[in-house]
Design a protein around this motif. Structure first.
Motif, short mmCIF file in Angstrom:
data_model
loop_
_atom_site.label_atom_id
_atom_site.label_comp_id
_atom_site.label_asym_id
_atom_site.label_seq_id
_atom_site.Cartn_x
_atom_site.Cartn_y
_atom_site.Cartn_z
N THR A 1 0.85 -1.19 0.00
CA THR A 1 0.00 0.00 0.00
C THR A 1 0.88 1.23 0.00
N ALA A 2 0.43 2.23 -0.74
CA ALA A 2 1.13 3.50 -0.82
C ALA A 2 2.62 3.29 -1.11
N SER A 3 2.88 2.34 -1.98
CA SER A 3 4.28 2.06 -2.29
C SER A 3 4.93 3.23 -3.01
N VAL A 4 6.17 3.50 -2.68
CA VAL A 4 6.89 4.54 -3.41
C VAL A 4 7.66 3.93 -4.58
N ILE A 5 7.58 2.61 -4.71
CA ILE A 5 8.33 1.95 -5.78
C ILE A 5 7.40 1.77 -6.98
N PRO A 6 7.72 2.37 -8.12
CA PRO A 6 6.86 2.22 -9.29
C PRO A 6 6.75 0.76 -9.71
N GLY A 7 5.66 0.45 -10.40
CA GLY A 7 5.42 -0.93 -10.80
C GLY A 7 6.06 -1.30 -12.11
N GLU A 8 6.77 -0.36 -12.74
CA GLU A 8 7.42 -0.69 -14.01
C GLU A 8 8.67 0.16 -14.17
N ASP B 1 12.36 -8.14 -4.79
CA ASP B 1 11.99 -9.18 -3.83
C ASP B 1 10.82 -10.02 -4.33
N GLY B 2 10.33 -9.72 -5.53
CA GLY B 2 9.24 -10.50 -6.10
C GLY B 2 7.87 -10.08 -5.59
N GLY B 3 7.84 -9.12 -4.67
CA GLY B 3 6.56 -8.67 -4.12
C GLY B 3 6.44 -7.17 -4.15
N GLY B 4 7.18 -6.53 -5.03
CA GLY B 4 7.07 -5.07 -5.15
C GLY B 4 8.14 -4.32 -4.39
N GLY B 5 8.99 -5.02 -3.67
CA GLY B 5 10.03 -4.37 -2.88
C GLY B 5 11.41 -4.57 -3.48
N LEU B 6 12.41 -4.05 -2.78
CA LEU B 6 13.78 -4.12 -3.27
C LEU B 6 14.72 -4.58 -2.16
N VAL B 7 15.79 -5.22 -2.53
CA VAL B 7 16.76 -5.75 -1.59
C VAL B 7 18.15 -5.35 -2.08
N PRO C 1 10.59 -3.53 1.74
CA PRO C 1 9.35 -4.10 1.21
C PRO C 1 8.55 -3.07 0.44
N GLY C 2 7.69 -3.56 -0.44
CA GLY C 2 6.97 -2.66 -1.33
C GLY C 2 6.06 -1.68 -0.63
N ASP C 3 5.63 -1.98 0.58
CA ASP C 3 4.69 -1.09 1.26
C ASP C 3 5.37 -0.19 2.29
N THR C 4 6.68 -0.06 2.18
CA THR C 4 7.40 0.80 3.12
C THR C 4 8.13 1.89 2.38
N THR C 5 8.62 2.84 3.13
CA THR C 5 9.37 3.94 2.50
C THR C 5 10.83 3.95 2.91
N GLU C 6 11.21 3.02 3.76
CA GLU C 6 12.59 2.97 4.23
C GLU C 6 13.07 1.52 4.23
N PRO C 7 14.28 1.28 3.80
CA PRO C 7 14.82 -0.07 3.94
C PRO C 7 15.25 -0.34 5.39
N HIS C 8 15.28 -1.59 5.76
CA HIS C 8 15.81 -1.92 7.09
C HIS C 8 16.84 -3.03 6.97
#
Lengths: 167, 508
Positions: free
Chosen positions: B90-97, B129-135, B146-153
């Motif tokens: 939700t409210a992902s800051v990562i574009p889908g393409e 990460d296969g679910g909208g996020g980045l690693v 994760p795709g629904d966050t705005t900060e990596p951890h």
């Protein structure tokens, strides 16, 4: 080849010993002479320097080649053509090449050589100026011995005609 | 030769050598020009092309506060092969393409979106990460956004190269190191079994991809080929690197697209360029980026499940022999860029040059066609295609790509018209039934004889027959001249005169 005025035989190109240093010692004079013959001393020396720098960088690959000197000549030729096109082709190829002390050549010889085709010019100068064998010229230029012979004969014939020299 | 001229030439050679000695020479001292230090260091170190080199794991420890185990699990049962995020981002800051680039200032998407404005992340890879996020990894360890966050951890304090992220029923699992690999579950920082989803790691055989995998293969000529295999079927075989760009890395592969980075130095250097290869249409696009900012890149969006078409070489090599093997191996999309075409009963005759995409890539190997003195940028072909578009036959035209073509009763005719860049002109005649061909080259200012096939006939510059070319091929209409398909404006060719001329020189 004529090196410092003395005929010497080339050692076989080796890739062992001190690697690139040994290769450089053997090949640099050959590549430089060939490029200077084709494109004049200034452009040829600059192109040879760039070709050898490339050879240093690509030493891994170069050391496995059958004719690395011929390959570097081609690299240098590309560089020389680029330099020439940058400088403008109206500049004489052999400017600044004047007879050394106790030697003489026809003042019109440099211009006559310049009017030969690139291949004829290289073949004539390397074969009859530097005293290389046909095989040695062929190796560096990357062509067959008959091709060198053909270009040498045609180049000489034209030189004789232009300079009014009898056989 | 007269002694006098020989002595003059010897004196001239000595003067030439003296003059060249006055010019600054390259010496064999070990420091190359500064701008080439990366390559020089690579060459002197004898470092071969590095293909997915990974470092062994040095240590592995979840960060404080991260749960719960630091030991690898031993699988007792195979996990399911798919992972579905428990909640939609939700409210992902990562574009889908598009794609994203990781740099010292954070992560930026291709549409300009700042996904994360971080700093000091160091150098590492960026993986979906296969679910909208980045690693990604950096000097501190393994990070997940994760795709629904705005900060990596920070997931785990682990070193080693991040190879990929594998979706599993237990959540995405990061694979660190190629072989052996360490697997870290991103959801809890714990270990994971070695068989995961689509990936089956077998370090002994090197077989680690069941559904899709890529290899970067260096051939004996130093060219680096991208090889994609999906379901045991090759879907791509494309040259992507070579002596000028000896370090190539697959940044990401989603089944249909490949994101590649290339370097003139070694893999630790920032990349010199980024390429996106779409396996569906074999298009190759260079991606702009700020070199100093880049440390990793990833594709965005879900995996591509639309399997690309199998790779089809232009022709089963070798067709005409080793010298054209390189072109026969290429997909037709990279090989053929139609310059002109004419129809005939037997099919379509084309004048073609390699595609601009291949030309762009060919800088990586200095444009030199393996096993030859040809350059891809100076290469052309006359091809015959059948009604299905398959290549029936072709004539390679290195150094003198033809500029005009015409179909006659018995033969197809073509020719190059010399210009400033490629000065030689040619006449080409191809038998429409047998594909037997004759090529006559009119040598111009800078002969390329060294690169020409031996069968070609060369008319030297000082041969009086040179003058005949201008009578046979003209810009303006003339009696006996036939209008031909031309890529350089109108041309008229006396085909009967060409026949007579070629018959004459072939018979010489």
């Amino acid at each position: 080849m004529l090196y410092n005025g003395v005929h010497v035989d080339w050692p076989a190109v080796t890739t062992s010993e001190s690697g690139f240093d040994a290769f450089f010692r053997e090949v640099e004079p050959r590549v430089r002479a060939a490029l200077c013959s084709a494109y004049g001393a200034d452009v040829g020396a600059e192109a040879a320097a760039e070709a050898l720098a490339y050879g240093w960088e690509a030493w891994e690959r170069l050391s496995g080649m059958r004719n690395p000197a011929g390959y570097l000549y081609k690299v240098g030729r590309d560089r020389a053509r680029r330099i020439r096109s940058r400088q403008g082709r109206s500049l004489p190829l052999f400017r600044g090449v004047v007879p050394l002390e106790d030697t003489w050549f026809e003042p019109g010889l440099p211009a006559a050589l310049e009017r030969l085709s690139e291949r004829q010019r290289s073949a004539v100068i390397l074969r009859h100026g530097y005293g290389w064998t046909l095989a040695e010229v062929a190796e560096v230029l990357g062509v067959s011995v008959p091709t060198v012979q053909k270009h040498t004969d045609r180049g000489l014939e034209r030189l004789r005609r232009e300079l009014g020299v009898d056989r | 030769m007269s002694n006098d001229l020989e002595q003059q030439l010897a004196a001239f050679a000595r003067a030439l050598e003296a003059r060249s000695d006055q010019t600054e020479k390259y010496t064999a001292s070990p420091q190359p020009p500064k701008h080439r230090a990366g390559l020089g260091a690579l060459a002197m170190a004898g470092v071969a092309v590095v293909l997915l080199v990974v470092l062994p794991i040095v240590f592995f420890k979840p960060p404080e506060g991260a749960s719960p185990t630091s030991t690898l699990l031993t699988p007792t049962t195979m996990p399911p092969t798919t992972w579905v995020p428990t909640t939609e981002p939700t409210a992902s800051v990562i574009p889908g393409e598009g794609w994203a680039i990781l740099g010292s200032t954070g992560i930026t998407a291709s549409d300009g979106t700042v996904i994360w404005a971080g700093n000091g992340t160091g150098r590492g890879r960026l993986v979906r990460d296969g679910g909208g996020g980045l690693v990604f990894t950096d000097s501190k360890g393994l990070w997940w956004m994760p795709g629904d966050t705005t900060e990596p951890h920070l997931v785990a304090e682990i070193s080693g190269e991040l190879i990929e992220v594998i979706p599993t029923s237990a959540g995405p699992v990061a694979r660190i190191g190629s072989c052996p690999s360490t697997f870290v579950n991103l959801t809890d920082g714990g270990g994971a079994p070695e068989r995961l989803g689509r990936i089956n790691v077998n370090c002994e055989t090197g077989d680690w991809g069941q559904v899709g995998r890529y290899d970067l293969y260096e051939d004996p000529d130093g060219l680096i080929w991208l090889h994609i295999i999906e379901f045991d079927m090759t879907t791509a075989w494309i040259p992507v690197g070579g002596p000028s760009y000896p370090s190539v890395r697959v940044e990401d592969f989603d089944g249909g697209r490949v994101l590649l980075s290339r370097r003139q130095g070694d893999l630790d250097d920032p990349p010199d360029d980024l390429w996106l290869v779409d396996l569906h249409d074999v298009s190759v696009v260079e991606i702009p980026f700020h070199r100093d900012e880049h440390t990793g890149a990833a594709l965005l969006g879900p995996d591509d499940t639309d399997l690309p078409a199998p790779w089809e070489p232009s022709l089963e090599p070798p067709h005409r022999g080793d010298r054209t093997d390189f072109f026969d191996r290429l997909p037709v999309e990279l090989r053929i860029d139609v310059q002109a075409e004419v129809e005939a009963d037997e099919g379509t005759w084309l004048l073609s040059r390699p595609s601009s995409e291949l030309s762009n890539l060919s800088g990586a190997w200095g444009c030199r066609v393996p096993g030859t003195d040809w350059c891809t940028l100076e290469y052309g072909e006359v091809l015959l295609l059948d009604a299905s578009g398959s290549i029936v036959g072709y004539v390679p035209m290195p150094t003198v790509p033809p500029k005009w073509i015409a179909v006659g009763e018995e033969y197809v005719y073509a020719g190059a018209v010399g210009d400033g860049a490629l000065p030689d002109s040619t006449l080409v005649r191809i038998d429409r039934e047998t594909m037997e061909w004759s090529v006559v080259v009119f040598e111009a200012d800078e002969p390329y004889e060294w690169a020409m096939p031996q069968e070609w006939i060369v008319i030297p510059m000082d041969d009086p027959r040179q003058a005949l070319l201008a009578q046979m091929v003209r810009v303006d209409p003339f009696e006996g001249g036939n209008a031909v398909e031309s890529v350089i404006g109108p041309r008229y060719v006396d085909l009967a005169a060409v026949d007579e001329f070629i018959d004459g020189v072939v018979g010489d």
